[in-house]
Design a protein around this motif. Sequence first.
Motif, PDB file in Angstrom:
ATOM      1  N   MET B   1      42.226  28.029  35.786  1.00 48.68           N
ATOM      2  CA  MET B   1      41.680  28.415  37.094  1.00 48.68           C
ATOM      3  C   MET B   1      42.379  29.640  37.652  1.00 48.68           C
ATOM      4  O   MET B   1      41.934  30.231  38.621  1.00 48.68           O
ATOM      5  CB  MET B   1      41.827  27.255  38.103  1.00 48.68           C
ATOM      6  CG  MET B   1      40.804  26.148  37.894  1.00 48.68           C
ATOM      7  SD  MET B   1      39.083  26.650  38.098  1.00 48.68           S
ATOM      8  CE  MET B   1      38.525  26.717  36.391  1.00 48.68           C
ATOM      9  N   SER B   2      43.484  29.993  37.037  1.00 42.43           N
ATOM     10  CA  SER B   2      44.189  31.171  37.557  1.00 42.43           C
ATOM     11  C   SER B   2      43.334  32.417  37.398  1.00 42.43           C
ATOM     12  O   SER B   2      43.466  33.367  38.162  1.00 42.43           O
ATOM     13  CB  SER B   2      45.519  31.338  36.840  1.00 42.43           C
ATOM     14  OG  SER B   2      45.273  31.785  35.517  1.00 42.43           O
ATOM     15  N   ALA B   3      42.395  32.387  36.446  1.00 46.34           N
ATOM     16  CA  ALA B   3      41.497  33.541  36.264  1.00 46.34           C
ATOM     17  C   ALA B   3      40.707  33.791  37.538  1.00 46.34           C
ATOM     18  O   ALA B   3      40.580  34.921  38.014  1.00 46.34           O
ATOM     19  CB  ALA B   3      40.557  33.280  35.084  1.00 46.34           C
ATOM     20  N   ILE B   4      40.210  32.706  38.128  1.00 46.09           N
ATOM     21  CA  ILE B   4      39.409  32.829  39.346  1.00 46.09           C
ATOM     22  C   ILE B   4      40.247  33.367  40.498  1.00 46.09           C
ATOM     23  O   ILE B   4      39.836  34.270  41.228  1.00 46.09           O
ATOM     24  CB  ILE B   4      38.789  31.462  39.710  1.00 46.09           C
ATOM     25  CG1 ILE B   4      37.766  31.095  38.633  1.00 46.09           C
ATOM     26  CG2 ILE B   4      38.161  31.487  41.093  1.00 46.09           C
ATOM     27  CD1 ILE B   4      37.158  29.729  38.765  1.00 46.09           C
ATOM     28  N   ALA B   5      41.455  32.815  40.627  1.00 42.96           N
ATOM     29  CA  ALA B   5      42.350  33.273  41.692  1.00 42.96           C
ATOM     30  C   ALA B   5      42.661  34.755  41.519  1.00 42.96           C
ATOM     31  O   ALA B   5      42.669  35.520  42.486  1.00 42.96           O
ATOM     32  CB  ALA B   5      43.639  32.448  41.673  1.00 42.96           C
ATOM     33  N   ASP B   6      42.890  35.163  40.278  1.00 42.11           N
ATOM     34  CA  ASP B   6      43.176  36.579  40.015  1.00 42.11           C
ATOM     35  C   ASP B   6      42.021  37.462  40.477  1.00 42.11           C
ATOM     36  O   ASP B   6      42.217  38.515  41.082  1.00 42.11           O
ATOM     37  CB  ASP B   6      43.396  36.799  38.504  1.00 42.11           C
ATOM     38  CG  ASP B   6      44.766  36.289  38.077  1.00 42.11           C
ATOM     39  OD1 ASP B   6      45.581  35.995  38.991  1.00 42.11           O
ATOM     40  OD2 ASP B   6      44.999  36.191  36.864  1.00 42.11           O
ATOM     41  N   ILE B   7      40.826  37.000  40.186  1.00 40.06           N
ATOM     42  CA  ILE B   7      39.653  37.802  40.553  1.00 40.06           C
ATOM     43  C   ILE B   7      39.576  37.978  42.063  1.00 40.06           C
ATOM     44  O   ILE B   7      39.378  39.071  42.586  1.00 40.06           O
ATOM     45  CB  ILE B   7      38.361  37.126  40.037  1.00 40.06           C
ATOM     46  CG1 ILE B   7      38.315  37.178  38.509  1.00 40.06           C
ATOM     47  CG2 ILE B   7      37.132  37.801  40.627  1.00 40.06           C
ATOM     48  CD1 ILE B   7      37.208  36.344  37.899  1.00 40.06           C
ATOM     49  N   ILE B   8      39.769  36.859  42.773  1.00 35.96           N
ATOM     50  CA  ILE B   8      39.627  36.916  44.227  1.00 35.96           C
ATOM     51  C   ILE B   8      40.700  37.784  44.855  1.00 35.96           C
ATOM     52  O   ILE B   8      40.479  38.455  45.864  1.00 35.96           O
ATOM     53  CB  ILE B   8      39.635  35.480  44.815  1.00 35.96           C
ATOM     54  CG1 ILE B   8      38.330  34.785  44.398  1.00 35.96           C
ATOM     55  CG2 ILE B   8      39.747  35.494  46.336  1.00 35.96           C
ATOM     56  CD1 ILE B   8      38.231  33.341  44.746  1.00 35.96           C
ATOM     57  N   ALA B   9      41.880  37.802  44.227  1.00 37.09           N
ATOM     58  CA  ALA B   9      42.987  38.568  44.798  1.00 37.09           C
ATOM     59  C   ALA B   9      42.931  40.043  44.418  1.00 37.09           C
ATOM     60  O   ALA B   9      43.759  40.829  44.879  1.00 37.09           O
ATOM     61  CB  ALA B   9      44.311  37.961  44.354  1.00 37.09           C
ATOM     62  N   SER B  10      41.957  40.448  43.611  1.00 37.05           N
ATOM     63  CA  SER B  10      41.964  41.852  43.178  1.00 37.05           C
ATOM     64  C   SER B  10      41.199  42.730  44.172  1.00 37.05           C
ATOM     65  O   SER B  10      40.120  42.361  44.639  1.00 37.05           O
ATOM     66  CB  SER B  10      41.328  41.977  41.788  1.00 37.05           C
ATOM     67  OG  SER B  10      39.934  41.844  41.883  1.00 37.05           O
ATOM     68  N   ALA B  11      41.789  43.866  44.517  1.00 38.74           N
ATOM     69  CA  ALA B  11      41.140  44.804  45.442  1.00 38.74           C
ATOM     70  C   ALA B  11      39.835  45.309  44.841  1.00 38.74           C
ATOM     71  O   ALA B  11      38.879  45.596  45.545  1.00 38.74           O
ATOM     72  CB  ALA B  11      42.071  45.975  45.735  1.00 38.74           C
ATOM     73  N   GLY B  12      39.787  45.383  43.504  1.00 36.08           N
ATOM     74  CA  GLY B  12      38.586  45.870  42.833  1.00 36.08           C
ATOM     75  C   GLY B  12      37.364  45.044  43.184  1.00 36.08           C
ATOM     76  O   GLY B  12      36.275  45.565  43.427  1.00 36.08           O
ATOM     77  N   LEU B  13      37.546  43.712  43.253  1.00 35.97           N
ATOM     78  CA  LEU B  13      36.425  42.846  43.588  1.00 35.97           C
ATOM     79  C   LEU B  13      35.872  43.214  44.963  1.00 35.97           C
ATOM     80  O   LEU B  13      34.670  43.393  45.141  1.00 35.97           O
ATOM     81  CB  LEU B  13      36.862  41.380  43.594  1.00 35.97           C
ATOM     82  CG  LEU B  13      35.841  40.410  44.216  1.00 35.97           C
ATOM     83  CD1 LEU B  13      34.642  40.215  43.304  1.00 35.97           C
ATOM     84  CD2 LEU B  13      36.465  39.057  44.540  1.00 35.97           C
ATOM     85  N   TRP B  14      36.773  43.348  45.937  1.00 34.01           N
ATOM     86  CA  TRP B  14      36.318  43.562  47.309  1.00 34.01           C
ATOM     87  C   TRP B  14      35.696  44.943  47.488  1.00 34.01           C
ATOM     88  O   TRP B  14      34.744  45.105  48.249  1.00 34.01           O
ATOM     89  CB  TRP B  14      37.465  43.322  48.287  1.00 34.01           C
ATOM     90  CG  TRP B  14      37.871  41.889  48.220  1.00 34.01           C
ATOM     91  CD1 TRP B  14      38.902  41.352  47.512  1.00 34.01           C
ATOM     92  CD2 TRP B  14      37.180  40.793  48.819  1.00 34.01           C
ATOM     93  NE1 TRP B  14      38.928  39.990  47.637  1.00 34.01           N
ATOM     94  CE2 TRP B  14      37.873  39.601  48.441  1.00 34.01           C
ATOM     95  CE3 TRP B  14      36.058  40.668  49.629  1.00 34.01           C
ATOM     96  CZ2 TRP B  14      37.480  38.340  48.851  1.00 34.01           C
ATOM     97  CZ3 TRP B  14      35.676  39.405  50.047  1.00 34.01           C
ATOM     98  CH2 TRP B  14      36.379  38.250  49.663  1.00 34.01           C
TER      99      TRP B  14
END
Lengths: 506, 314
Positions: B1-14
């Motif tokens: 699940m750390s993959a999901i957390a990483d995604i949410i925490a990335s500035a790139g996503l936002w």
Amino acid sequence: MSAAVLEIQHVSKRFGDNLANDDISLSLQKGEIVALLGENGAGKTTLMSILFGHYMPDSGRVVIDGQELPPGKPRAAIRAGIGMVHQHFSLAPNLTVLDNVTTGTESLWSFRARKGEARQKLLSISERFGLKVDPDARLGDLSVGEQQRVEILKALYNDARILVLDEPTAVLTQIEAQKLFSILKDMAAQGLSLIFISHKLDEVMNAADRIVVLRGGRQVAERKAAETSKTELAELMVGRTVTRPQREASTPGEIVLESAGITVRENGVDTLKAVDFRLRAGEVLGIIGVSGNGQTVLAQLLSGTRARTSGDLLLFGKPIDTLSVADAVFAGIGRIPEDRNKDGAIGEMAIWENAILERLPAFSRHGLVDRKSGMAYAQKIIDQFDVRGGTPSSRIRLLSGGNMQKLILGRNLINRPRILIAAQPARGLDEGAVAAVHERILEARRQGTAVLLISEDLDEVMALADRIQAIVGGRLSPPIPAEEASAQKLGLMMAGEWAQEFSHAV
Amino acid sequence: MSAIADIIASAGLWAAVLRIATPLILGTLGALLCERAGVLNLGIEGIMTFGAMIGWLSVYNGADLWTGLMIAALAGGLFGGLHALLTVTLGLSQHVSGLGVTLFASSFSYYVFRLLVPVAGTPPTITPFQPIAIPGLSNLPFLGPAFFSQTPPTYLAIALALLLAYMLFRTPLGLAIRMTGENPHAAEAQGINPMAIRYGAVMTGSALMGMAGAFLTLSAFNSFFPTMVQGRGWICIALVVFASWRPGRALIGALLFALFDGFQLRLQTALGGIVPYQLFLMIPYILSIAALAVMARRARVPQALMQPYRRGER
């Protein structure tokens, strides 16, 4: 006499073959209340629509304070000081009272609405004329009477000096109507001029200074209220003497339909609450109430188009589990629906098709519709019930309201039903048709049919019903015998004020 | 699940969320404005396609990017005029007219494109809008790259949402538009011309739809292909309901959908080896339907939506 505030001069308007207004002239003084009296289709609403600029007159003109009003321009009419209160309110239920009142009162291109000032002005007007209402309430949450107040406020907010009200009491209870007329008189005393449209003789005599009678698009008379009588006005309005029939005394038979504690719940709201009544053969039971208090649900329930949530329904003494439409028709329950155009008839279909629709099996042979016997059946109804304006094969929507109602009535009564559920049977009909419909209902009563008459018309209920119950907010009052009923007492009952001491005559 | 957390925490996503959201914001605002005046505009999908094409074509032929965007808006407005002619003046069914406009505008886009741009192996490209870093804010850690390094049309879309909200709820014009969508007869009785209001709203709303399309070719991508709108117009129609016909909520709804979309794109790369990517493609739509089901139950539909207005008839 001072100069007229408003003059309508020789106005004529034609729609196709129908001459809706034929050379009508009318004047209005400052501080005066004029009633425009006439039956449906007499041209009252057309005349007022011309005054307000909704229609262009074919000829004639409207003059306000000596200035001719440009035809067909509502904005010019508003600016000249005319305010219109329509019978069907021109309001938006999702917006607030303040929004409804202030729409269009400021330049569309200004960057900010002046809500504070608008609220002040609205409050001061509502105080001055005793028209209380909360500016921030959502309009759809208000009662019909309050919504009408908003309509009036809207006109006054636009600085109207001439107020036109189209059938203002059509949607009000007796008590609300009395309140309205005292407000209107107060307005006239403060210098406003008012025209109201009506076909009710009582209110015209009570509230107006002067009465202008229209009939068939023509102006037939003008009378001072003090110098005329209801009888004279009725004759002028109808063009001949019409008397509504009156019920004669009789002894009712056994109980044919009984409701014991019936409740109908929809979306968490009780539209009928523990309703009790007993209907006997050969009597008319009047259910009186302002529309929207559950009578539609009651009629649908007894016609088989709606299910109850709890309570018992007894038909000829036997408990009925669920009542379907076919059951109702088969058991001999005749039905006159409240909205004849929507539920009573299919406008685009022929008269004969409408006549046989609810008993189709009786007019089918080998799975095919027996057109010949259907036509004969329709012709029989047309002859016996004096339906004018169509043959069995013409489309039913071409009939006038009164003739369509006679056909629906005939379709039911020709089979001698044991029970007749008549919902607002005379609504929107003119005097002649009302008398005909009432006569048929009384005739059915004489022949032993039990009639449940659902109505909001006091005169109708008092003329026809043996016993009367009021319906308010889904509750039924205990019945009172017709002999004890007065307009005032029924008015109180319709407002939900029935006391314990009302006799429990069953 | 750390993959999901990483995604949410990335500035790139936002940053991607704002980019994906921009055409949805513009399109939803456009559809919302039309519907507030009582006209459903299902021409949106086609108008976006045409806006994408004409904006790109203008820039390809030498116009600057802002001119391209304005031409797309103008073209959108013209299609809006066509829809208004059919539904307001002639009083035809709004569904049918809207779908007709969509079919016509989509096919017409492709026709014009094929007529004027030679067939080539790789599609021709333009230089799109470049991100502008907002001075002061773009240097903030995380927030800077996530929210303050967007292309100008994105900032414009957000500003337009606030402007439209102000216009609808704080100005006399906005009240007139809302009244026309609720009860055109009442508007007329107060001296407002409901026909004119509806024309204005539909043409302006359609201009926003044209801009929404142009964002795709002038900012998100740099070339045009006929199927590029990919149902975004329909998403906008649903977002209007989700937003209960309020521009502020439309902004939130568009961002939420974009978040689902940006999230699933990254999830594809992170977990694509394990789970078939088609499942991820479904995520934003399924979540949207769920959100719609929750939100739309309380929505207050403009009462005169889809009702043609004819003078003197009630």
